[in-house]
Design an enzyme around this catalytic site. Structure first.
Site, PDB file in Angstrom:
ATOM      1  N   HIS A   7      -4.147   0.757  -2.636  1.00 29.46           N
ATOM      2  CA  HIS A   7      -4.063  -0.431  -1.877  1.00 29.46           C
ATOM      3  C   HIS A   7      -3.131  -1.723  -2.160  1.00 29.46           C
ATOM      4  O   HIS A   7      -2.724  -1.618  -3.448  1.00 29.46           O
ATOM      5  CB  HIS A   7      -5.527  -1.009  -1.691  1.00 29.46           C
ATOM      6  N   CYS A  52     -10.973  -3.244  -2.554  1.00 22.79           N
ATOM      7  CA  CYS A  52     -10.221  -4.314  -3.204  1.00 22.79           C
ATOM      8  C   CYS A  52     -10.860  -5.316  -3.822  1.00 22.79           C
ATOM      9  O   CYS A  52     -10.436  -6.074  -4.954  1.00 22.79           O
ATOM     10  CB  CYS A  52      -9.007  -4.629  -2.496  1.00 22.79           C
ATOM     11  N   GLU A  56      -3.447  -4.722  -2.625  1.00 17.69           N
ATOM     12  CA  GLU A  56      -3.927  -5.572  -3.674  1.00 17.69           C
ATOM     13  C   GLU A  56      -3.891  -5.005  -5.133  1.00 17.69           C
ATOM     14  O   GLU A  56      -3.340  -5.611  -6.072  1.00 17.69           O
ATOM     15  CB  GLU A  56      -5.232  -6.121  -3.501  1.00 17.69           C
ATOM     16  N   ASN A  91       0.948  -1.203  -0.035  1.00 20.74           N
ATOM     17  CA  ASN A  91      -0.164  -0.084  -0.141  1.00 20.74           C
ATOM     18  C   ASN A  91       0.656   1.195  -0.009  1.00 20.74           C
ATOM     19  O   ASN A  91       2.018   1.173   0.413  1.00 20.74           O
ATOM     20  CB  ASN A  91      -1.228   0.107   1.072  1.00 20.74           C
ATOM     21  N   MET A  92       0.378   2.209  -0.475  1.00 19.03           N
ATOM     22  CA  MET A  92       1.043   3.311  -0.687  1.00 19.03           C
ATOM     23  C   MET A  92      -0.124   4.715  -0.228  1.00 19.03           C
ATOM     24  O   MET A  92      -0.953   4.838  -0.764  1.00 19.03           O
ATOM     25  CB  MET A  92       1.396   3.790  -2.090  1.00 19.03           C
ATOM     26  N   CYS A 120     -10.191  -5.207   1.776  1.00 18.14           N
ATOM     27  CA  CYS A 120     -11.431  -4.519   2.000  1.00 18.14           C
ATOM     28  C   CYS A 120     -12.117  -4.506   0.837  1.00 18.14           C
ATOM     29  O   CYS A 120     -11.959  -5.000  -0.279  1.00 18.14           O
ATOM     30  CB  CYS A 120     -10.886  -3.008   2.067  1.00 18.14           C
TER      31      CYS A 120
END
Length: 294
Positions: A102, A132, A104, A89-90, A129
């Site tokens: 995210h 995603c 994924e 994640n970023m 989540c």
């Protein structure tokens, strides 16, 4: 070895450390493992594919950029080619929360932008989540995609997204990771051509608004991202995020960016320019150009 991996690497089993050390020795380790490397790691450790993917998750999570949440999520997308792609994640300080990537999305985009044709499974260290789950439903693997979580039996995406809404409900036949080429001519310098080539690969069946971003680093390396729309609209991944995902996973940092180019149509229903330039400026890049697709 890139410094971000050192803590996670030190906590791996000794036999996995020994097998991984030559792979991770390159500062610019590409955050992926070829099928041959996966087989070698399995042989060296005695782990099956699922157990190996779980063991490698801390390395994927080490790629996270989370200055806001400090909550690192790692993912490994397993391509049908046999290659495994890391993702993390970023978050971007100075931009909006909507620009967040995210884990994924990162792993899937990493695979897609690397030329992978489809995914067999994805392994994540925390449950996906809803955002995603919807993003994954755009893939050509659809609801059959296998999701692996620590301490749980593997399940298909359909089990995590019952009564799913997706591209098929909108009669969309070409899905994310299917091969696409929108045929725009490659013009301008190498960076502009990279942005146009990325736009040509866009998945944008809903807005018909192709776009691509190319980032040039100070050492001349170029990272390109393609626009990836989603049937639910909000989980759509902008092209800048695709390029930033690759830049980060390949061991580069935002200050390494010296120039950026966005390629899009001037009269498209959706325009990326404002969001792209605002986010890049928040990351310290002010040399940003726009080329129009023709």
């Amino acid at each position: 070895m890139h410094p971000r991996f050192q803590t996670a690497f030190a906590q791996l089993a000794d036999n996995l450390q020994s097998a991984l050390e030559p792979i991770l020795a390159d500062k610019y380790f590409p955050a992926l493992l070829t099928g041959e490397q996966v087989s070698s790691l399995k042989s060296a450790t005695g782990l099956d594919e699922d157990a190996l993917a779980f063991a490698l998750l801390p390395l994927a999570a080490a790629c996270a950029r989370t200055p806001l949440s400090n909550f690192n999520v790692g993912a490994i997308a397993r391509g049908v080619s046999g290659t495994w792609y890391f993702g993390a994640n970023m978050e971007f300080i100075g931009a909006t929360m909507q620009q967040t990537v995210h884990a994924e999305q990162s792993a899937i985009s990493h695979a897609w932008l690397s030329g992978e044709k489809a995914l067999a499974a994805i392994t994540v260290n925390y449950t996906p989540c809803g955002h995603c789950r919807q993003f994954m439903n755009e893939l050509n693997s659809g609801l059959d995609l296998r999701i692996h979580l620590p301490g749980r039996e593997a399940h298909a995406l359909r089990d995590y997204l019952p009564d799913a809404f997706g591209p098929k409900d909108l009669e969309i036949k070409t899905l994310l990771m299917d091969e696409q080429d929108h045929g725009y001519a490659l013009t301008g310098d190498a960076l502009s051509q990279a942005a146009i080539a990325a736009a040509n690969r866009s998945h944008m069946p809903y807005s018909k608004s192709p776009s691509g971003v190319a980032l040039e680093c100070k050492d001349g390396r170029i990272f390109s991202g393609s626009y990836a729309e989603n049937a639910a609209f909000n989980p759509t991944l902008p092209p800048l995020q695709g390029a930033l995902i690759l830049l980060n996973l390949k061991g580069y940092d935002y200050p390494d960016i010296q120039r950026a180019v966005l390629a899009e149509n001037a009269d498209a229903p959706l325009i990326q320019w404002d969001a792209t330039s605002a986010t890049l400026k928040a990351l310290g890049c002010h040399s940003i150009d726009r080329v129009l697709l023709a």
